[in-house]
Design a protein around this motif. Sequence first.
Motif, PDB file in Angstrom:
ATOM      1  N   ARG A  53      15.188 -21.155   8.993  1.00 59.44           N
ATOM      2  CA  ARG A  53      15.757 -19.829   8.700  1.00 59.44           C
ATOM      3  C   ARG A  53      14.923 -18.744   9.368  1.00 59.44           C
ATOM      4  O   ARG A  53      15.475 -17.823   9.997  1.00 59.44           O
ATOM      5  N   TYR A  54      13.612 -18.847   9.255  1.00 58.96           N
ATOM      6  CA  TYR A  54      12.748 -17.865   9.912  1.00 58.96           C
ATOM      7  C   TYR A  54      12.970 -17.868  11.422  1.00 58.96           C
ATOM      8  O   TYR A  54      13.056 -16.805  12.062  1.00 58.96           O
ATOM      9  N   VAL A  55      13.041 -19.067  12.003  1.00 55.28           N
ATOM     10  CA  VAL A  55      13.225 -19.185  13.455  1.00 55.28           C
ATOM     11  C   VAL A  55      14.510 -18.492  13.884  1.00 55.28           C
ATOM     12  O   VAL A  55      14.525 -17.728  14.858  1.00 55.28           O
ATOM     13  N   TYR A  56      15.583 -18.751  13.168  1.00 58.58           N
ATOM     14  CA  TYR A  56      16.858 -18.148  13.534  1.00 58.58           C
ATOM     15  C   TYR A  56      16.797 -16.627  13.393  1.00 58.58           C
ATOM     16  O   TYR A  56      17.261 -15.893  14.279  1.00 58.58           O
ATOM     17  N   GLU A  57      16.203 -16.161  12.297  1.00 61.96           N
ATOM     18  CA  GLU A  57      16.194 -14.725  12.031  1.00 61.96           C
ATOM     19  C   GLU A  57      15.322 -13.952  13.016  1.00 61.96           C
ATOM     20  O   GLU A  57      15.669 -12.824  13.393  1.00 61.96           O
ATOM     21  N   ASP A  58      14.185 -14.535  13.464  1.00 57.16           N
ATOM     22  CA  ASP A  58      13.314 -13.751  14.342  1.00 57.16           C
ATOM     23  C   ASP A  58      13.495 -14.057  15.826  1.00 57.16           C
ATOM     24  O   ASP A  58      13.068 -13.267  16.670  1.00 57.16           O
ATOM     25  N   SER A  59      14.137 -15.181  16.163  1.00 57.17           N
ATOM     26  CA  SER A  59      14.196 -15.573  17.571  1.00 57.17           C
ATOM     27  C   SER A  59      15.598 -15.742  18.133  1.00 57.17           C
ATOM     28  O   SER A  59      15.768 -15.774  19.356  1.00 57.17           O
ATOM     29  N   ILE A  60      16.614 -15.874  17.272  1.00 53.74           N
ATOM     30  CA  ILE A  60      17.989 -16.049  17.740  1.00 53.74           C
ATOM     31  C   ILE A  60      18.857 -14.859  17.363  1.00 53.74           C
ATOM     32  O   ILE A  60      19.525 -14.257  18.217  1.00 53.74           O
ATOM     33  N   ALA A  61      18.874 -14.499  16.083  1.00 56.55           N
ATOM     34  CA  ALA A  61      19.753 -13.404  15.632  1.00 56.55           C
ATOM     35  C   ALA A  61      19.523 -12.106  16.398  1.00 56.55           C
ATOM     36  O   ALA A  61      20.506 -11.431  16.764  1.00 56.55           O
ATOM     37  N   PRO A  62      18.274 -11.703  16.703  1.00 55.45           N
ATOM     38  CA  PRO A  62      18.101 -10.448  17.443  1.00 55.45           C
ATOM     39  C   PRO A  62      18.729 -10.479  18.840  1.00 55.45           C
ATOM     40  O   PRO A  62      19.172  -9.431  19.341  1.00 55.45           O
TER      41      PRO A  62
ATOM     42  N   GLY B 166      22.337 -21.414  12.038  1.00 49.70           N
ATOM     43  CA  GLY B 166      22.708 -20.064  11.656  1.00 49.70           C
ATOM     44  C   GLY B 166      23.036 -19.935  10.179  1.00 49.70           C
ATOM     45  O   GLY B 166      23.089 -20.921   9.434  1.00 49.70           O
ATOM     46  N   PRO B 167      23.276 -18.709   9.733  1.00 43.90           N
ATOM     47  CA  PRO B 167      23.476 -18.456   8.293  1.00 43.90           C
ATOM     48  C   PRO B 167      24.717 -19.114   7.723  1.00 43.90           C
ATOM     49  O   PRO B 167      24.819 -19.293   6.507  1.00 43.90           O
ATOM     50  N   GLY B 168      25.666 -19.509   8.554  1.00 47.27           N
ATOM     51  CA  GLY B 168      26.857 -20.168   8.049  1.00 47.27           C
ATOM     52  C   GLY B 168      26.623 -21.583   7.558  1.00 47.27           C
ATOM     53  O   GLY B 168      27.498 -22.181   6.949  1.00 47.27           O
ATOM     54  N   ASN B 169      25.435 -22.139   7.819  1.00 47.90           N
ATOM     55  CA  ASN B 169      25.153 -23.523   7.423  1.00 47.90           C
ATOM     56  C   ASN B 169      23.857 -23.592   6.625  1.00 47.90           C
ATOM     57  O   ASN B 169      23.029 -24.465   6.832  1.00 47.90           O
ATOM     58  N   ILE B 170      23.678 -22.670   5.713  1.00 42.76           N
ATOM     59  CA  ILE B 170      22.394 -22.574   5.002  1.00 42.76           C
ATOM     60  C   ILE B 170      22.122 -23.786   4.128  1.00 42.76           C
ATOM     61  O   ILE B 170      20.976 -24.024   3.734  1.00 42.76           O
TER      62      ILE B 170
ATOM     63  N   GLY C  87      23.003 -26.880   5.186  1.00 41.26           N
ATOM     64  CA  GLY C  87      23.143 -28.029   6.070  1.00 41.26           C
ATOM     65  C   GLY C  87      21.980 -28.986   5.958  1.00 41.26           C
ATOM     66  O   GLY C  87      20.830 -28.580   5.744  1.00 41.26           O
ATOM     67  N   PRO C  88      22.226 -30.288   6.097  1.00 37.88           N
ATOM     68  CA  PRO C  88      21.141 -31.263   6.042  1.00 37.88           C
ATOM     69  C   PRO C  88      20.169 -31.064   7.193  1.00 37.88           C
ATOM     70  O   PRO C  88      20.568 -30.795   8.326  1.00 37.88           O
ATOM     71  N   GLY C  89      18.893 -31.168   6.928  1.00 39.30           N
ATOM     72  CA  GLY C  89      17.872 -31.029   7.961  1.00 39.30           C
ATOM     73  C   GLY C  89      17.430 -29.609   8.200  1.00 39.30           C
ATOM     74  O   GLY C  89      16.488 -29.364   8.953  1.00 39.30           O
ATOM     75  N   ARG C  90      18.068 -28.636   7.570  1.00 42.81           N
ATOM     76  CA  ARG C  90      17.681 -27.244   7.771  1.00 42.81           C
ATOM     77  C   ARG C  90      16.617 -26.871   6.748  1.00 42.81           C
ATOM     78  O   ARG C  90      16.800 -27.037   5.551  1.00 42.81           O
ATOM     79  N   ARG C  91      15.467 -26.358   7.228  1.00 48.12           N
ATOM     80  CA  ARG C  91      14.325 -26.054   6.376  1.00 48.12           C
ATOM     81  C   ARG C  91      14.093 -24.545   6.321  1.00 48.12           C
ATOM     82  O   ARG C  91      14.725 -23.784   7.031  1.00 48.12           O
TER      83      ARG C  91
END
Length: 300
Positions: A174-183, A160-164, A166-170
């Motif tokens: 970010r796209y995955v979270y924004e289009d598939s989790i956040a909604p 999520g956006p609180g760990n922008i 974070g190690p291993g986050r590509r």
Amino acid sequence: MNTTQSAPHLMLGDVEVIRVVEWRGAFAPARHLVPDADDAVWRDNESWLAPDHWDPATDHAVMALQTWVLRSAGRTVLIDTGVGNGRERPGSPQFHHWQGDFLGGLARAGIQPEDVDIVVNTHIHADHVGWNTTASDGEWIPTFPRAQYLVPAADDAFYGPGNIHGPGRREDDRYVYEDSIAPVHHAGQTVLWDGAYRIDEHLTLESAPGHTPGSAILRVASGGDRAAFVGDLLHSPVQILRPSCNSCFCLDAAAAGTSRRRVLERAATERELVVPAHFNGTGIAEVRRDTGTLTVGRWH
């Protein structure tokens, strides 16, 4: 190939299992997918790895993208939701702007989006959460309007956006979270959980971290039948033979190896079927001990 198929149904006690395949085929070089699995483990087991799990001619691992559907205690449960159509995945060319017929596969299995009561995301990776949402008037909205979406809290915090930073986050994460989790969060349909979570009298979620911080498995216990839907704990059957071997996608190698060994040892002891997210062929394995090592007993 972008062929969505549904397999015959299987009963585990009172729980019905339906398999919906979004894609299957050669995915990546075998030793790229499982870097620590040496050439010998593939060659020595060619008789049963090929052709469903390995193509010796190209040395590519053969895999499937699929959703397992459970009908349990009067409810319909999806385990993972595939890639999803029309997504921005610049770091994953095989998934970038993907177009498949996943919803058609569900329909052919007799399942409409409004029939789904629970969606389980075993972890937040692009090929496990994509059909959480669909595009509508330029926005992403939950595909399954009545469903609760069960998401591991540790993955939600990590991706999520609180760990922008974070190690291993590509970028793709970010796209995955924004289009598939956040909604799904915005729609009020998410349930975050940690450690363990009971869905009903037959189904329980359990943390198995390593592949991602919140990676989870779903256990089925009904009548005398037992199964563990293990998500990406396994990408190839060679990892049953060599539980210490991680896939190239595991973020925490030590934790992933520990989780894998624990789950496979229990499966061998308690006669649980093992159902990974990406096994091709029948997709369901029995794990056995043979002179102190783990092996595949038979395929279901």
